[in-house]
Design a protein around this motif. Structure first.
Motif, PDB file in Angstrom:
ATOM      1  N   ILE A 190       5.801 -11.676   0.637  1.00 37.97           N
ATOM      2  CA  ILE A 190       6.697 -12.810   1.065  1.00 37.97           C
ATOM      3  C   ILE A 190       7.966 -12.667   0.296  1.00 37.97           C
ATOM      4  N   PRO A 191       8.964 -12.297   1.078  1.00 34.59           N
ATOM      5  CA  PRO A 191      10.214 -12.163   0.249  1.00 34.59           C
ATOM      6  C   PRO A 191      10.784 -13.363  -0.407  1.00 34.59           C
ATOM      7  N   ALA A 192      11.394 -13.334  -1.641  1.00 35.07           N
ATOM      8  CA  ALA A 192      11.760 -14.498  -2.308  1.00 35.07           C
ATOM      9  C   ALA A 192      12.694 -15.534  -1.435  1.00 35.07           C
ATOM     10  N   SER A 193      13.583 -15.010  -0.720  1.00 34.55           N
ATOM     11  CA  SER A 193      14.367 -15.929  -0.122  1.00 34.55           C
ATOM     12  C   SER A 193      14.933 -15.095   1.326  1.00 34.55           C
ATOM     13  N   LEU A 194      14.964 -15.956   2.381  1.00 32.69           N
ATOM     14  CA  LEU A 194      15.280 -15.173   3.782  1.00 32.69           C
ATOM     15  C   LEU A 194      15.752 -16.396   4.433  1.00 32.69           C
ATOM     16  N   ASP A 195      17.011 -16.193   5.299  1.00 35.74           N
ATOM     17  CA  ASP A 195      17.514 -17.115   6.038  1.00 35.74           C
ATOM     18  C   ASP A 195      17.994 -16.582   7.282  1.00 35.74           C
ATOM     19  N   VAL A 196      17.577 -17.079   8.542  1.00 30.40           N
ATOM     20  CA  VAL A 196      17.728 -16.282   9.788  1.00 30.40           C
ATOM     21  C   VAL A 196      19.108 -16.291   9.956  1.00 30.40           C
ATOM     22  N   ALA A 211       0.973  -1.128  -0.179  1.00 34.86           N
ATOM     23  CA  ALA A 211       0.176   0.230  -0.074  1.00 34.86           C
ATOM     24  C   ALA A 211       0.771   1.184   0.028  1.00 34.86           C
ATOM     25  N   ALA A 212       0.430   2.267  -0.808  1.00 36.26           N
ATOM     26  CA  ALA A 212       1.103   3.472  -0.966  1.00 36.26           C
ATOM     27  C   ALA A 212       1.361   4.087   0.357  1.00 36.26           C
ATOM     28  N   ASP A 213       0.468   4.005   1.471  1.00 38.21           N
ATOM     29  CA  ASP A 213       0.745   4.791   2.664  1.00 38.21           C
ATOM     30  C   ASP A 213       1.441   3.896   3.627  1.00 38.21           C
ATOM     31  N   LEU A 214       2.211   2.742   3.502  1.00 32.19           N
ATOM     32  CA  LEU A 214       2.938   2.106   4.424  1.00 32.19           C
ATOM     33  C   LEU A 214       4.292   2.424   4.057  1.00 32.19           C
ATOM     34  N   PRO A 215       5.134   3.112   4.925  1.00 31.67           N
ATOM     35  CA  PRO A 215       6.460   3.349   4.743  1.00 31.67           C
ATOM     36  C   PRO A 215       7.253   1.848   4.588  1.00 31.67           C
ATOM     37  N   PRO A 216       8.433   1.740   3.903  1.00 31.32           N
ATOM     38  CA  PRO A 216       9.013   0.701   3.430  1.00 31.32           C
ATOM     39  C   PRO A 216       9.730   0.136   4.683  1.00 31.32           C
ATOM     40  N   SER A 217       9.741   0.804   5.923  1.00 31.79           N
ATOM     41  CA  SER A 217      10.545   0.306   6.957  1.00 31.79           C
ATOM     42  C   SER A 217       9.426  -0.665   7.634  1.00 31.79           C
ATOM     43  N   LEU A 218       7.951  -0.262   7.523  1.00 37.22           N
ATOM     44  CA  LEU A 218       7.002  -0.998   8.072  1.00 37.22           C
ATOM     45  C   LEU A 218       6.850  -2.262   7.241  1.00 37.22           C
ATOM     46  N   GLN A 219       6.752  -2.169   5.818  1.00 34.14           N
ATOM     47  CA  GLN A 219       6.390  -3.090   5.024  1.00 34.14           C
ATOM     48  C   GLN A 219       7.610  -4.337   5.119  1.00 34.14           C
ATOM     49  N   LYS A 220       8.911  -3.804   5.463  1.00 37.45           N
ATOM     50  CA  LYS A 220       9.745  -4.869   5.542  1.00 37.45           C
ATOM     51  C   LYS A 220       9.687  -5.529   6.906  1.00 37.45           C
ATOM     52  N   ALA A 221       9.171  -4.936   7.905  1.00 40.83           N
ATOM     53  CA  ALA A 221       9.031  -5.602   9.139  1.00 40.83           C
ATOM     54  C   ALA A 221       7.824  -6.632   8.879  1.00 40.83           C
ATOM     55  N   LEU A 222       6.555  -6.131   8.097  1.00 37.14           N
ATOM     56  CA  LEU A 222       5.482  -7.148   7.859  1.00 37.14           C
ATOM     57  C   LEU A 222       6.099  -8.226   7.102  1.00 37.14           C
ATOM     58  N   ASP A 223       6.828  -7.873   6.059  1.00 39.63           N
ATOM     59  CA  ASP A 223       7.115  -8.932   5.154  1.00 39.63           C
ATOM     60  C   ASP A 223       7.774  -9.914   5.848  1.00 39.63           C
ATOM     61  N   SER A 224       8.543  -9.495   7.028  1.00 39.15           N
ATOM     62  CA  SER A 224       9.513 -10.617   7.762  1.00 39.15           C
ATOM     63  C   SER A 224       8.613 -11.617   8.452  1.00 39.15           C
ATOM     64  N   VAL A 225       7.538 -10.784   8.972  1.00 37.88           N
ATOM     65  CA  VAL A 225       6.564 -11.874   9.648  1.00 37.88           C
ATOM     66  C   VAL A 225       5.910 -12.868   8.655  1.00 37.88           C
ATOM     67  N   ALA A 226       5.606 -12.369   7.362  1.00 41.21           N
ATOM     68  CA  ALA A 226       5.049 -13.307   6.550  1.00 41.21           C
ATOM     69  C   ALA A 226       6.024 -14.439   5.942  1.00 41.21           C
ATOM     70  N   TRP A 227       7.045 -14.044   5.952  1.00 37.51           N
ATOM     71  CA  TRP A 227       8.129 -15.018   5.637  1.00 37.51           C
ATOM     72  C   TRP A 227       8.234 -16.113   6.634  1.00 37.51           C
ATOM     73  N   LEU A 277       0.293 -12.491  11.943  1.00 39.20           N
ATOM     74  CA  LEU A 277      -0.306 -11.494  10.719  1.00 39.20           C
ATOM     75  C   LEU A 277      -1.798 -11.667  11.110  1.00 39.20           C
ATOM     76  N   THR A 278      -2.742 -10.479  11.004  1.00 39.92           N
ATOM     77  CA  THR A 278      -4.103 -10.511  10.761  1.00 39.92           C
ATOM     78  C   THR A 278      -4.399 -10.953   9.248  1.00 39.92           C
ATOM     79  N   ASP A 279      -5.763 -11.134   9.216  1.00 40.20           N
ATOM     80  CA  ASP A 279      -6.191 -11.141   7.607  1.00 40.20           C
ATOM     81  C   ASP A 279      -5.723 -10.101   6.912  1.00 40.20           C
ATOM     82  N   ALA A 280      -6.001  -8.924   7.305  1.00 42.40           N
ATOM     83  CA  ALA A 280      -5.377  -7.739   6.703  1.00 42.40           C
ATOM     84  C   ALA A 280      -3.906  -7.674   6.557  1.00 42.40           C
ATOM     85  N   GLY A 281      -3.074  -8.265   7.454  1.00 38.01           N
ATOM     86  CA  GLY A 281      -1.671  -8.241   7.244  1.00 38.01           C
ATOM     87  C   GLY A 281      -1.313  -9.377   6.221  1.00 38.01           C
TER      88      GLY A 281
END
Length: 559
Positions: free
Chosen positions: A474-480, A398-414, A464-468
């Motif tokens: 989901i990032p293409a690849s991540l490794d903790v 979404a355009a109103d979500l700063p990239p830092s928050l999007q990255k945090a959200l995507d991390s949980v999605a991964w 994540l919530t349903d909205a989340g």
């Protein structure tokens, strides 16, 4: 004891190299910010290197309103006016832009890894030293990060640049102020150069010893006795101001700061309200970033070379790695959607069962090298006669979500994508590229909870919530392990590799020293271990053993 009515008296001692030291919670941020507030009010040139992300509060009043804040430019970090690429080119370009201008700025490196800080700050300090010619107060928070007593591989050049500013910078106008909670780990070459020492509570014997070493070379040993014996028992906000050249030794209580206390630790369960920052002059910001092509590799424009061009930086602040052309597509779609949907909204309702996805909207995406213009207004488009659709799937952020928050959200999605419906916050922080022990990720989580994209499932865990789910990509690849390692400097990263390599078994400090080619009796390994342990990646066990933290392994306990 003297109670300072304002910070003006403290600021007068900052025209020579100075240091403010004190343990966590002693009040050194109040002392430092109070002095800097006075410098700003006088219109002095001030550049603050901020690895904590907490100095942005200078832009707001004590109550969180814009009134009372200073129009300090913020480069980098979550509150950036201009985003920064963590590259040597960007560091050099920013230094050249600021060195010869009347500017008050914060360089926020809190979102950079150790290696990125090194790459960015080394050319920044080198070029700032080379080009600066007027009085400049250079404030360096957590100064041990640029001037460590025990330098890791790759840190020598950064230290050399800062050491030159401290030792030789006066003739070029530099007035450095170092801030640290651990004077024992600041390189003695720079600590010995300070002319004013402001010491708050210090409980560690090693830190008090470092202060005592400074006394031997700069001040009266007889005077030192009262200071040294009092350091462990000083109250919060209380400290000593010691300037031998001015014949000043005073025990004082520092006054409250006048701007927003952005470094205050939130209470359990408390979510701090973000302040409204004072506006900065965008025109002046643009002018500050213009570097003439003659000064920067001939025909190349400064904006193209610097990676700190305002339009590009603002765009990066909101796309930050997502598909090229996204914003162009969004802007084009928004315009066509607004033009066409009102005309067909009645038809959609009359058909019954129609849905927004039935509307055929042709999209023309601009080429990646012609980005859509940045818009400061990031409000959702509302079309009369059409209700928003709940949980409509998104394929882009979404355009109103700063990239830092999007990255945090995507991390949980991964984590969710590999089977963890809920994940420990510290693990999600690592894969978001953030320290699991710092407060930054917690702030992002709070903002995402407020937006209804995350929820706290059990203590210390989020999901994540349903909205989340709809909002996340989901990032293409991540490794903790890779993500955790990226937060470390080269030598601590070697320690990390060795410790996780034997998990779940522990390893002795002696064996670690041998594997790294270090002396078992030297303190070097301890320094590296401390940097890894500070992030919670290893556990110290009895018998001089260390073990990788279980939460780094998906098969281990979450949390």
């Amino acid at each position: 004891m003297t109670v300072l009515q304002d910070a003006a008296r403290l600021a007068m001692f900052l025209d020579r190299p100075a240091a403010i030291v004190g343990t966590t919670g002693a009040g050194k941020s109040f002392a430092a910010k109070g002095a800097v507030e006075h410098l700003l009010s006088l219109g002095r040139r001030v550049i603050i290197i901020d690895p904590t992300g907490a100095w942005y509060g200078l832009r707001a009043g004590a109550d969180g309103s814009p009134s009372g804040g200073f129009p300090v430019l913020i480069f980098g970090g979550y509150h950036a006016d201009v985003r920064l690429e963590p590259t040597a080119e960007a560091g050099k370009a920013l230094a050249l832009a600021l060195a010869e201008r009347d500017v008050q700025a914060i360089i926020d490196t809190s979102e950079m890894t150790g290696g990125e800080k090194n790459r960015f700050l080394t050319p920044f300090l080198e070029n700032l030293y080379a080009k600066n010619k007027a009085a400049l107060h250079l404030i360096v928070d957590e100064a041990d990060e640029v001037a460590a007593q025990n330098l890791a591989d790759g840190e020598q050049r950064l230290f050399g640049a800062f050491d030159k500013i401290v030792r030789r910078g006066r003739i070029k106008g530099f007035r450095p102020l170092m801030i640290s909670q651990r004077p024992a780990v600041i390189h003695k070459n720079v600590l010995s150069q300070i002319g004013t020492l402001i010491a708050l509570k210090l409980t560690s014997p090693q830190d008090r010893k470092a202060v005592n070493e400074w006394v031997k070379g700069n001040a009266d040993a007889d005077q030192a006795r009262a200071v040294m014996t009092s350091l462990p028992t000083l109250q919060r906000g209380e400290g000593w101001v010691w300037s031998p050249a001015d014949d000043v030794l005073e025990r004082v209580m520092f006054p409250p700061i006048r701007t927003f206390d952005s470094s205050r630790t939130p209470q359990i369960g408390e979510v701090l309200t973000a302040p409204a920052l004072a506006a900065v002059d965008v025109k002046a910001l643009r002018e500050a970033m213009i570097i003439s092509s003659s000064k920067n590799e001939g025909a190349k424009s400064a904006r193209a070379t610097a990676n700190v061009d305002i339009d590009a930086a603002e765009k990066r602040a909101y796309d930050n790695g997502y598909k090229d052309g996204y914003f162009a597509a969004r802007n084009a779609l928004t315009k066509m959607f607004a033009d066409r949907v009102s005309a067909v909204a009645e038809d959609i309702r009359s058909n019954g069962g129609g849905k927004p996805s039935d509307i055929a909207v042709p999209i023309t995406i601009r080429a990646p090298n012609t980005p859509a213009p940045f818009s400061a207004e990031k409000k959702p488009v509302v079309v009369a006669g059409l209700e928003p659709v709940a949980n409509f799937p998104r394929t882009v952020p979404a355009a109103d979500l700063p990239p830092s928050l999007q990255k945090a959200l995507d991390s949980v999605a991964w984590w969710r994508s590999i089977g963890f419906d809920e994940v420990a916050r510290n693990r999600a922080a690592i894969t978001a590229g953030l320290s699991p022990t710092a407060s930054t990720f917690g702030v992002y989580v709070s903002k995402l909870v407020e937006r209804g994209l995350l929820e706290v499932s059990t203590p210390g865990h989020i999901r994540l919530t349903d909205a989340g789910v709809a909002q996340s990509v989901i990032p293409a690849s991540l490794d903790v392990h890779t993500s955790a390692r990226a937060l470390l400097e080269p030598q601590p990263a070697r320690v990390f590799d060795l410790v996780i390599g034997v998990h779940p078994e522990p390893i002795s400090r002696g064996d670690l020293a041998d594997l790294m080619g270090l002396s078992r009796s030297a303190s070097t390994l301890g320094v590296y271990l401390a940097k890894v342990s500070r992030l919670g990646f290893i556990q110290t066990l009895p018998g001089s053993l260390v073990k990788a933290a279980d939460f780094l392994f998906s098969g281990g306990k979450i949390g």
